[in-house]
Design a protein around this motif. Structure first.
Motif, PDB file in Angstrom:
ATOM      1  N   UNK A 137      11.101  30.111  19.574  1.00 60.20           N
ATOM      2  CA  UNK A 137      11.340  31.121  18.558  1.00 60.20           C
ATOM      3  C   UNK A 137      10.575  30.803  17.274  1.00 60.20           C
ATOM      4  N   UNK A 138      10.645  29.532  16.828  1.00 64.89           N
ATOM      5  CA  UNK A 138      10.003  29.161  15.577  1.00 64.89           C
ATOM      6  C   UNK A 138       8.485  29.107  15.708  1.00 64.89           C
ATOM      7  N   UNK A 139       8.008  28.690  16.856  1.00 65.55           N
ATOM      8  CA  UNK A 139       6.562  28.667  17.099  1.00 65.55           C
ATOM      9  C   UNK A 139       5.983  30.068  16.998  1.00 65.55           C
ATOM     10  N   UNK A 140       6.706  31.046  17.547  1.00 67.98           N
ATOM     11  CA  UNK A 140       6.251  32.439  17.484  1.00 67.98           C
ATOM     12  C   UNK A 140       6.349  32.984  16.064  1.00 67.98           C
ATOM     13  N   UNK A 141       7.414  32.612  15.350  1.00 64.26           N
ATOM     14  CA  UNK A 141       7.640  33.141  14.006  1.00 64.26           C
ATOM     15  C   UNK A 141       6.597  32.660  13.014  1.00 64.26           C
ATOM     16  N   UNK A 142       6.199  31.403  13.125  1.00 69.12           N
ATOM     17  CA  UNK A 142       5.300  30.831  12.114  1.00 69.12           C
ATOM     18  C   UNK A 142       3.902  30.549  12.664  1.00 69.12           C
ATOM     19  N   UNK A 143       3.677  30.899  13.941  1.00 70.42           N
ATOM     20  CA  UNK A 143       2.346  30.836  14.555  1.00 70.42           C
ATOM     21  C   UNK A 143       1.735  29.432  14.500  1.00 70.42           C
ATOM     22  N   UNK A 144       2.389  28.487  15.203  1.00 68.12           N
ATOM     23  CA  UNK A 144       1.864  27.119  15.228  1.00 68.12           C
ATOM     24  C   UNK A 144       1.576  26.624  16.652  1.00 68.12           C
ATOM     25  N   UNK A 161       2.406  21.610   6.647  1.00 69.05           N
ATOM     26  CA  UNK A 161       3.650  22.056   6.027  1.00 69.05           C
ATOM     27  C   UNK A 161       4.384  23.043   6.920  1.00 69.05           C
ATOM     28  N   UNK A 162       3.657  23.889   7.633  1.00 74.04           N
ATOM     29  CA  UNK A 162       4.322  24.795   8.574  1.00 74.04           C
ATOM     30  C   UNK A 162       5.016  23.998   9.670  1.00 74.04           C
ATOM     31  N   UNK A 163       4.334  22.970  10.158  1.00 69.42           N
ATOM     32  CA  UNK A 163       4.921  22.118  11.203  1.00 69.42           C
ATOM     33  C   UNK A 163       6.097  21.305  10.671  1.00 69.42           C
ATOM     34  N   UNK A 164       6.011  20.884   9.403  1.00 73.49           N
ATOM     35  CA  UNK A 164       7.097  20.124   8.783  1.00 73.49           C
ATOM     36  C   UNK A 164       8.370  20.968   8.698  1.00 73.49           C
ATOM     37  N   UNK A 165       8.232  22.226   8.310  1.00 73.87           N
ATOM     38  CA  UNK A 165       9.397  23.095   8.164  1.00 73.87           C
ATOM     39  C   UNK A 165      10.048  23.348   9.517  1.00 73.87           C
ATOM     40  N   UNK A 166       9.218  23.548  10.552  1.00 73.15           N
ATOM     41  CA  UNK A 166       9.764  23.703  11.904  1.00 73.15           C
ATOM     42  C   UNK A 166      10.518  22.441  12.319  1.00 73.15           C
ATOM     43  N   UNK A 167       9.943  21.271  12.016  1.00 70.76           N
ATOM     44  CA  UNK A 167      10.585  19.999  12.357  1.00 70.76           C
ATOM     45  C   UNK A 167      11.968  19.882  11.716  1.00 70.76           C
ATOM     46  N   UNK A 168      12.096  20.368  10.496  1.00 71.33           N
ATOM     47  CA  UNK A 168      13.367  20.255   9.780  1.00 71.33           C
ATOM     48  C   UNK A 168      14.426  21.220  10.304  1.00 71.33           C
ATOM     49  N   UNK A 169      13.997  22.196  11.132  1.00 73.18           N
ATOM     50  CA  UNK A 169      14.918  23.229  11.612  1.00 73.18           C
ATOM     51  C   UNK A 169      15.197  23.157  13.109  1.00 73.18           C
ATOM     52  N   UNK A 170      14.611  22.175  13.801  1.00 72.70           N
ATOM     53  CA  UNK A 170      14.765  22.081  15.258  1.00 72.70           C
ATOM     54  C   UNK A 170      16.216  21.912  15.680  1.00 72.70           C
TER      55      UNK A 170
END
Length: 270
Positions: A137-144, A161-170
Motif C-alpha cells: 500500500x505504501x509503496x504504491x502511495x509514495x512510488x518507491x 526521505x520517502x523511504x525513511x517515512x515508509x520505514x517509520x510506518x511499517x
C-alpha cells in the motif's frame, strides 16, 4: 492521545572561553552552565490531529520530540501518550509510534532498502501478511517500488526521505513524529512527502506531530500550531484563526503562513 503536563528539562553544558589558557584551565576545573531546554510545557493533542510544533533553533522542539518518543526523560512533569509513559513503558510504547529525524537515518547504509524493511519487520514482529499488505500500500502511495532494491547510500536525499517515512510506518503506528522531514528536499520531493503524510493521516487516522522551519509544510499539513521559544510554550491555536487575529491586530490582509510565523517570532522576541 498525547498529554504533556508541566514538563521541564535542563542540560548542563561545559562553558569554556576561547584561548590556550582557558583551554588548560578547563582541564583542571570545568565550569558548567544550566540551559532550560523545556520550561513547564503543557499541551494536549487528540487522536488523528496533525499539529505543527514550531519555533526557532534551540527553542526546545527536538527535546520535546525526544521526550515524547521515550529517548529522553524530563526533570519534572509528566507525559502520557496513548495511556503510556514513553520512557517508562518504552518496549511496549515504541510499537505505537513512528519517528523520522530529517538528519538521521533508520535505514542501514550499505544494504538494499527492502532488506532494511525486512529487518524492521523482525524488530517489530510484524506478521508476514500484514507486512506485505502495508508495504504494498505504501509503496504504491509514495512510488518507491523502483528504490527497494537499491542500497540506501545510492539514494538521493529526496528518495531516502520517502523511504525513511515508509520505514517509520511499517508497523502501523498510531502516532508519527516528524522532525524536519523535508529538510534539504527539492520542490517535487517535498510535495510527494506532504501528499503521502496527508493520505496516511486521512486513511489511517494517524496522529502527526511536525517540527519544521518550512512554512509551506505547516500550511500543507496542519490546522493547528504550537509555538515554542526559549523552552516556553508561547502560543497554541488554529492556524487560520491566528492569521485572522494577526491581520486585525496589525492592519494587514491575506497574510501568508510565512508572514504570520515571522511576525510571531518578532512579537515574542524569539
Amino acid at each position: 492521545m498525547i498529554e504533556m503536563k508541566n514538563v521541564t528539562k535542563t542540560f548542563k553544558i561545559h562553558k569554556k572561553n576561547s584561548g590556550l589558557v582557558s583551554s588548560i584551565k578547563s582541564f583542571v576545573k570545568r565550569e558548567y552552565e544550566t540551559v532550560n531546554a523545556l520550561n513547564d510545557i503543557s499541551f494536549h493533542i487528540d487522536e488523528g490531529e496533525m499539529v505543527g510544533y514550531i519555533g526557532p533553533n534551540g527553542a526546545g522542539k527536538s527535546t520535546s520530540i525526544k521526550i515524547m518518543s521515550g529517548i529522553l526523560y524530563p526533570d519534572s512533569g509528566n507525559c502520557i501518550i496513548n495511556g503510556k509513559v514513553p520512557w517508562k513503558d518504552r518496549k511496549i510504547y515504541v510499537k505505537d509510534i513512528g519517528v523520522v529525524f530529517g538528519q538521521r537515518s533508520q535505514l542501514w547504509w550499505d544494504i538494499a532498502v527492502s532488506d532494511s524493511y525486512d529487518l524492521l519487520k523482525q524488530i517489530y514482529k510484524i506478521p508476514d501478511k500484514e507486512f506485505k499488505e502495508t508495504l504494498k500500500m505504501m509503496t504504491d502511495m509514495i512510488d518507491i517500488e523502483e528504490l527497494l532494491k537499491m542500497p540506501t547510500r545510492q539514494l538521493s536525499l529526496g528518495q531516502r526521505m520517502r523511504c525513511e517515512i515508509v520505514a517509520s510506518l511499517l508497523h502501523s503506528p498510531k502516532i508519527l513524529f516528524l522532525d524536519e522531514p523535508t529538510i534539504g528536499l527539492d520542490a517535487v520531493s517535498k510535495i510527494a512527502v506532504r501528499d503521502f503524510i496527508n493520505k496516511i493521516n486521512k486513511e489511517r487516522k494517524t496522529t502527526v506531530i511536525l517540527t519544521t522551519h518550512d512554512t509551506q509544510d505547516i500550511e500543507a499539513l496542519t490546522n493547528r500550531i504550537i509555538l515554542i521559544g526559549k523552552g516556553k510554550l508561547l502560543l497554541d491555536g488554529n492556524l487560520n484563526k491566528l492569521k485572522e487575529e494577526f491581520e486585525v491586530k496589525n492592519g494587514l490582509k491575506d497574510i501568508t503562513t510565512e508572514q504570520l510565523v515571522v511576525g510571531l517570532y518578532k512579537e515574542y522576541k524569539i
